[in-house]
Each structure stands twice: as C-alpha cells, then as structure tokens.
Design an enzyme around this catalytic site. Structure first.
Site, PDB file in Angstrom:
ATOM      1  N   CYS A  10      22.633  -3.754  12.404  1.00  0.00           N
ATOM      2  CA  CYS A  10      23.236  -4.990  11.887  1.00  0.00           C
ATOM      3  C   CYS A  10      24.560  -4.672  11.186  1.00  0.00           C
ATOM      4  O   CYS A  10      24.898  -3.511  10.961  1.00  0.00           O
ATOM      5  CB  CYS A  10      22.281  -5.683  10.914  1.00  0.00           C
ATOM      6  SG  CYS A  10      22.016  -4.777   9.379  1.00  0.00           S
ATOM      7  N   CYS A  13      24.251  -2.414   8.106  1.00  0.00           N
ATOM      8  CA  CYS A  13      23.941  -1.026   8.445  1.00  0.00           C
ATOM      9  C   CYS A  13      25.206  -0.303   8.915  1.00  0.00           C
ATOM     10  O   CYS A  13      25.450   0.844   8.538  1.00  0.00           O
ATOM     11  CB  CYS A  13      22.873  -0.963   9.529  1.00  0.00           C
ATOM     12  SG  CYS A  13      21.314  -1.757   9.046  1.00  0.00           S
TER      13      CYS A  13
END
Length: 92
Positions: A10, A13
C-alpha cells in the site's frame, strides 16, 4: 544490520520503505533493507497492522509511518520502548 518493512504494498508501506532507505543512506549505515509482503511472514512477527518496521528481528513500529527522527533512533540502537523510540532516557 537487517531492516525489514512489512506490508502489502500500500502507499504507506511504500512510503515507509522509501524513508527507511533514505535514513540508511543519510547515516551511512551498513544495512540491508528489504520488503516483506507475504502475510504469513508478516503475522509471524506478530504484526496485525501495517506498515511495520523490523530491525534485526525486533519489531520497532507498526500501524503507522514513523518520522525520520524515529527511524534514525531505531536504526541507531534505540529500543523503541520510549515514546520517541529511545531507551526511555529522554522521554521515558
């Protein structure tokens, strides 16, 4: 030093991985930064909320993006037990 960024890929991240890489370069640390996307491996660390940051096998932060200063403290040996990632000496 082995640094792992835990997450599915994501935006948060990806941002954490970028920040960690920047800090490693800024500090000139001999570190390997890798990304772990396998959910079973992430859960093996006990992490239920990503992104997660693991330094030398120890979970330092989960569920949020730490600041660059926090990341520096984690990578320079802070235990992560104090609110700022220190050993409890400055804010504990």
């Amino acid at each position: 030093m082995e640094v792992k960024v835990l997450g599915s890929g994501c935006a948060n991240c990806i941002k954490l991985e970028k920040l960690v890489t920047e800090v490693v370069q800024e500090l000139g640390l001999p570190a390997t930064v890798s990304k772990v996307t396998d959910i079973k491996e992430i859960m093996a660390f006990g992490v239920m909320s990503t992104p997660g940051l693991v330094v030398d096998g120890k979970v330092k932060c989960t569920g949020r993006i730490p600041s660059k200063d926090e990341i520096k403290k984690y990578l320079q040996g802070g235990s992560g037990n104090g609110p700022c990632g220190c050993n409890g000496n400055c804010c504990g």
